[in-house]
Design an enzyme around this catalytic site. Structure first.
Site, PDB file in Angstrom:
ATOM      1  N   LYS A   1       2.855   9.862   8.179  1.00 22.52           N
ATOM      2  CA  LYS A   1       2.235   9.547   9.673  1.00 22.52           C
ATOM      3  C   LYS A   1       2.640  10.036  10.901  1.00 22.52           C
ATOM      4  O   LYS A   1       2.332  11.361  11.326  1.00 22.52           O
ATOM      5  CB  LYS A   1       2.197   8.018   9.607  1.00 22.52           C
ATOM      6  CG  LYS A   1       1.245   7.354   8.726  1.00 22.52           C
ATOM      7  CD  LYS A   1       1.072   5.853   8.784  1.00 22.52           C
ATOM      8  CE  LYS A   1      -0.229   5.271   7.803  1.00 22.52           C
ATOM      9  NZ  LYS A   1      -1.288   5.873   8.137  1.00 22.52           N
TER      10      LYS A   1
ATOM     11  N   ASP B   1       9.192   2.635   1.295  1.00 21.18           N
ATOM     12  CA  ASP B   1       8.118   3.453   2.080  1.00 21.18           C
ATOM     13  C   ASP B   1       8.146   3.043   3.456  1.00 21.18           C
ATOM     14  O   ASP B   1       7.638   1.821   3.947  1.00 21.18           O
ATOM     15  CB  ASP B   1       6.753   2.908   1.445  1.00 21.18           C
ATOM     16  CG  ASP B   1       5.727   3.552   1.619  1.00 21.18           C
ATOM     17  OD1 ASP B   1       5.763   3.916   3.097  1.00 21.18           O
ATOM     18  OD2 ASP B   1       4.841   3.622   1.088  1.00 21.18           O
TER      19      ASP B   1
ATOM     20  N   PHE C   1       0.812  -1.282   0.188  1.00 22.31           N
ATOM     21  CA  PHE C   1      -0.001  -0.062   0.113  1.00 22.31           C
ATOM     22  C   PHE C   1       0.821   1.103  -0.108  1.00 22.31           C
ATOM     23  O   PHE C   1       1.637   1.238   1.034  1.00 22.31           O
ATOM     24  CB  PHE C   1      -0.834  -0.042   1.181  1.00 22.31           C
ATOM     25  CG  PHE C   1      -1.839   1.308   1.223  1.00 22.31           C
ATOM     26  CD1 PHE C   1      -3.020   1.059   0.467  1.00 22.31           C
ATOM     27  CD2 PHE C   1      -1.492   2.480   2.117  1.00 22.31           C
ATOM     28  CE1 PHE C   1      -4.116   2.394   0.393  1.00 22.31           C
ATOM     29  CE2 PHE C   1      -2.422   3.591   1.900  1.00 22.31           C
ATOM     30  CZ  PHE C   1      -3.503   3.589   1.274  1.00 22.31           C
TER      31      PHE C   1
END
Length: 393
Positions: free
Chosen positions: A251, A222, A137
């Site tokens: 995040k 990532d 993702f």
């Protein structure tokens, strides 16, 4: 008030989320309260975002001070907190340069563009392909969903962008076969978060690094969910002793304020000159002031070590739970990025746990994900384990 807020939200906000029927109003540490005064221990933390917990006084003070001084002026000018944050990120990582955006998707967009621009500048424009992993993702913009290895994310948005191919996560032979003279980069998460808290074999990242070097392609990691101490290292790839060419963060970088960052080595980052890429709100003084304070605490005050030891305690407790309940197929993860895969739909447990006073969420239908603030206490973990033990009977 609660019912009115929910009804109004359902009427005026795009229905892209299926929300739970509570209205959260206040938070402190690992606890949040709703508008009816009910208390919840938060094992979601804004989806691995609030690593220092809710309403941390030092973050609040940093935001308040900066809001009174300078909020936004654009990247046409130098600003102090942005410069200091970039300097601290470089000091604590492999990277030489930082690009700031507003989200993980923006950071990954920048990484994709940089990899292609790097080879274009080298006179190899045909090298634009990116090999990603199945069940990965990377975001929901058109480029990042094209790089995501989950069909459910792409459904309804065809045609997705060309230039992305996928191999099974952890399969180095499949990756080797997928790289050719049109490949510019391999893009992957050190641990797949949205993919079900899936960890590869211990030597996989090293093999990917060696393969990228041998084939002359870039390695993009990532670390949007795995970074900022979440796995017991500041960045998850440090467990494996590898160095990427490009890394993305978001995040937890500002403990809840919107920021994304793409970090790269000097050689690769040189492909981004003036006008090559931009972001109006990327790295504003307000957000970078919060991120600077966050990074200072996580990198310098034992938070990372605490995430590792508390994560080991939590994982051991989940393993003991697995011995008692055969419906638990596997316990996965590292540090405080943990999950249990069940032999049934796990999402049915989420509202039940919420009623019991615990916020958790479900990924891939069958896996409960636990990503609490890194300051979570052992007694809070024990309470969740007791609740799970009772429910799984």
């Amino acid at each position: 008030m609660t019912k009115s807020i929910m009804q109004t939200a359902d009427r005026v906000i795009a229905a892209t989320y299926k929300r739970f029927p509570i209205v959260l109003k206040r938070g402190q540490g690992c606890t949040v309260w709703d508008t009816q005064g009910r208390k919840y221990t938060d094992f979601v933390a804004g989806i691995a975002v609030c690593n220092l917990g809710h309403a941390h006084p030092r973050i609040a003070d940093a935001v308040a001070r900066q809001a009174k001084e300078l909020v936004h002026v654009s990247n046409l000018y130098y600003t102090i907190p942005q410069t200091e944050l970039a300097q601290l990120l470089v000091k604590n990582s492999f990277a030489d340069r930082v690009f700031f955006g507003n989200s993980g998707a923006e950071a990954n967009e920048a990484a994709i563009k940089l990899a292609r621009k790097y080879f274009n500048d080298k006179g190899q424009p045909q090298r634009s392909g990116i090999v990603s992993m199945e069940k990965s993702f990377h975001g929901r913009t058109m480029a990042t969903l094209s790089a995501t290895g989950q069909e459910k994310i792409k459904k309804g948005f065809d045609p997705v962008l060309d230039g992305f191919s996928f191999v099974p996560f952890g399969d180095i032979e499949a990756l080797k076969a997928a790289i050719d003279d049109r490949t510019c980069a391999v893009m992957l998460e050190p641990i797949q978060g949205e993919g079900g808290i899936r960890c590869p074999a211990p030597d996989f990242l090293k093999k990917v690094r060696e393969l990228c070097d041998r084939c002359g392609v870039l390695m993009i990691l990532d670390e949007i969910q795995t970074g900022m101490g979440r796995t017991g290292k500041l960045f998850a790839h440090e467990h494996d002793g590898v160095t990427p060419d490009i890394m993305t963060l978001a995040k937890a970088l500002a403990n809840g304020l919107p920021i994304g960052a793409m970090l790269a080595t000097e050689t690769v980052a040189a492909a981004f000159g003036p006008g090559a890429h931009a972001s109006t709100f990327g790295g504003t003084p307000l957000v970078t002031a919060a991120a600077l304070e966050t990074l200072k605490m996580i990198a310098g005050e034992g938070i990372v070590d605490r995430a590792r030891t508390t994560g080991d305690y939590f994982k051991d407790a989940l393993k003991q739970l697995k011995l008692k309940h055969h419906c638990i197929l596997e316990v996965r993860g590292k540090g405080l990025l943990l999950g249990i895969q069940l032999d049934r739909l796990a999402d049915e447990l989420v509202p039940v746990l919420m009623e019991k006073g615990f916020l958790v969420n479900c990924v891939q239908g069958d896996t409960l994900r636990f990503v609490p603030p890194l300051i979570v206490e052992k007694n809070e973990i024990d309470a969740l384990i007791r609740c799970l033990d009772e429910l799984l009977k």
